[in-house]
Design an enzyme around this catalytic site. Structure first.
Site, mmCIF file in Angstrom:
data_model
loop_
_atom_site.group_PDB
_atom_site.id
_atom_site.type_symbol
_atom_site.label_atom_id
_atom_site.label_comp_id
_atom_site.label_asym_id
_atom_site.label_seq_id
_atom_site.Cartn_x
_atom_site.Cartn_y
_atom_site.Cartn_z
ATOM 1 C CB SER A 105 93.534 56.637 21.528
ATOM 2 O OG SER A 105 94.191 56.101 20.395
ATOM 3 C CE LYS A 106 87.820 50.894 23.676
ATOM 4 N NZ LYS A 106 86.486 50.413 23.295
ATOM 5 N NE ARG A 107 91.927 56.429 16.765
ATOM 6 C CZ ARG A 107 90.965 56.948 17.549
ATOM 7 N NH1 ARG A 107 89.841 56.277 17.740
ATOM 8 N NH2 ARG A 107 91.137 58.113 18.132
#
Length: 491
Positions: A260-262
């Site tokens: 994910s982007k995180r």
């Protein structure tokens, strides 16, 4: 077989920093277009004013330029379907939505969020699909008027056909979606703002996109878009064709979860800042779902373009392996022409990356040591710690290295080595012979004998070849540092 009629698009939203999953999608679209001699359309999907930012937009363009993924139509280059930012195409979407309503392909839905939630829960409890149930599909004029008197503001909902939708995914083969699993869906908010579900297919139709290559997470929206393409053709929007779809596999991170982007390792900026080469990063990202051949992991961007076809992409999830990415990047560093390598490292040898004053950087010393560094780097930023002994007034003070190298008897060894180094011709072979001779006098092999010398001169137990390093550092600075180490050992 080349097909110059191929038109693909890369259409990110400018939210946050670019991530490696997004770059993989851009790369596959770019490689597909270049392989076929076709067109890559770079389109910005910036209709979400709450999340989109101009800073992210600029970062997207900068990332594409850095990666060398040039585009044929889009921001900065223009094209026949301009503008290429959706925020500048709102009147067009409004017009298409009105035509869909007029032709009966869409309708006004007055259901409130609370009513929709209530009906979804009831459907789930009864074991039925929980999508929209068609309540507003065929409202009479009187029913619409009654809702409007209540002050309800409708959304526009697309009318899905009551029949299965089948298509051949270029990665996954033939897929069929039944009507109960693809209910009517919203295309315009109550405030008149168009949704992604409308603008994305409309732009694909108007820009005559032939192939949609995108992430697997968007697969469930494909039957809706196919139905919309057909409706758009009927109202005269686009050229009447439906693009072929290929859904790229998930990129997995730790613990079998989608990257994910995180996730820290997903940020493209991280790889730029660490000094990944464009070629190394693109080589690795291309392996996330595709391969040149079973026995060749290292290849150039040009080799990828020559071989790439979407039908060779694997449908199975691809795991992001940072160590493999680094190993591939190291291979590309070793492949660089020596002059290109020296130039590629220079940003990490100057402010703000370098820990020495700008005037301390010695270009001649750098060019002399660079060939010995090239085979030892994983990423370009590693160069700073490898050569700091050349440009700092004193070597770094690394207590762990000092304790590891300076054993009992190290002072005696260093005194002997200093004497022999002072008498030696100042070239790598002679310097090595001097330390070998000093070690023999103390009953030590070269590995044990050179460790105190290395730490005295560079501050570290590991680094570039020692004797080549001493040659570049010079006689006076080398002997001064050995003297300082002896003084410290005496203290």
């Amino acid at each position: 077989m080349a097909n110059a009629n191929v038109r693909v698009r890369f259409c990110p939203s400018p939210t946050g920093n670019p991530h490696v999953g997004l770059v993989r999608t851009a790369l596959f679209n770019w490689a597909f277009a270049r392989h076929h001699g076709g067109t890559l359309v770079f389109r910005i999907e910036d209709t979400d004013a709450a999340r989109d930012s101009e800073e992210s937009y600029e970062q997207l363009l900068d990332a594409m330029r850095w990666l060398g993924l040039d585009w044929d139509e889009g921001p900065e280059v223009g094209g026949p379907h301009a503008p290429y930012r959706q925020s500048q195409r709102m009147d067009l979407y409004k017009d298409v939505a009105a035509k869909l309503l007029q032709a009966g392909h869409a309708y006004h839905c007055y259901c409130t969020a609370e009513e929709l939630d209530e009906r979804r829960e009831a459907a789930r409890a009864a074991g039925r699909p929980s999508g929209y149930d068609g309540t507003c599909r065929d409202l009479s004029a009187e029913q619409k008027a009654a809702y409007e008197r209540e002050g309800r503001e409708p959304i526009v909902r697309f009318r899905m056909p009551d029949e299965p939708i089948t298509f051949t995914d270029l990665v996954r083969g033939e897929l069929t979606f039944t009507p109960e699993n693809v209910p009517d869906y919203g295309i315009v908010r109550a405030n008149g703002a168009p949704l992604y579900t409308l603008v994305n297919p409309v732009d694909d139709a108007l820009m005559e996109i032939t192939h949609v290559l995108r992430g697997e997470d968007l697969l469930s929206s494909t039957p809706r878009q196919i139905a919309l393409y057909k409706a758009l053709a009927e109202i005269g929007v686009g050229n009447g064709t439906t693009p072929a779809f290929g859904h790229l596999p998930y990129v997995m991170g730790e613990g079998n979860k989608k990257l994910s982007k995180r996730d820290p390792q997903s940020s493209l900026n991280l790889y730029r800042e660490r000094g990944f080469l464009r070629e190394g990063l693109l080589n690795y990202l291309s392996l996330l779902g595709w391969s040149l051949s079973a026995d060749k992991d290292i290849f150039t961007v040009e080799e990828m373009v020559a071989a790439f076809d979407i039908e060779d992409v694997n449908a199975n999830p691809a795991r992001f392996d940072l160590k493999k990415a680094e190993a591939i990047n190291a291979d590309h560093i070793r492949r660089l022409d020596p002059k290109a390598f020296a130039e590629a490292c220079e940003p990490w040898l100057r402010a703000p990356h370098a820990p020495w004053a700008p005037e301390k950087f010695d270009q001649a010393a750098w060019e002399a040591i660079a060939p010995h560094a090239q085979t030892r780097l994983t990423v370009l930023s590693d160069i700073t710690a490898n050569v700091d002994f050349l440009f700092l007034d004193e070597p770094v003070d690394d207590e762990a290295s000092w304790q590891k190298a300076m054993k009992e008897g190290s002072a005696d060894l260093l005194r002997t080595a200093r004497t022999k180094l002072a008498e030696a011709d100042w070239n790598a072979d002679a310097l090595k012979a001097a330390v070998v001779s000093a070690g023999e006098e103390h009953g030590l092999k070269l590995g044990k004998a050179q460790a105190p010398v290395r730490v005295a001169v560079t501050g570290r137990t590991v680094g570039l070849p020692l004797f080549e390093s001493l040659e570049v550092l010079g006689r006076d600075r080398t002997l001064t540092r050995v003297d300082a180490a002896l003084a410290r050992l005496g203290a």
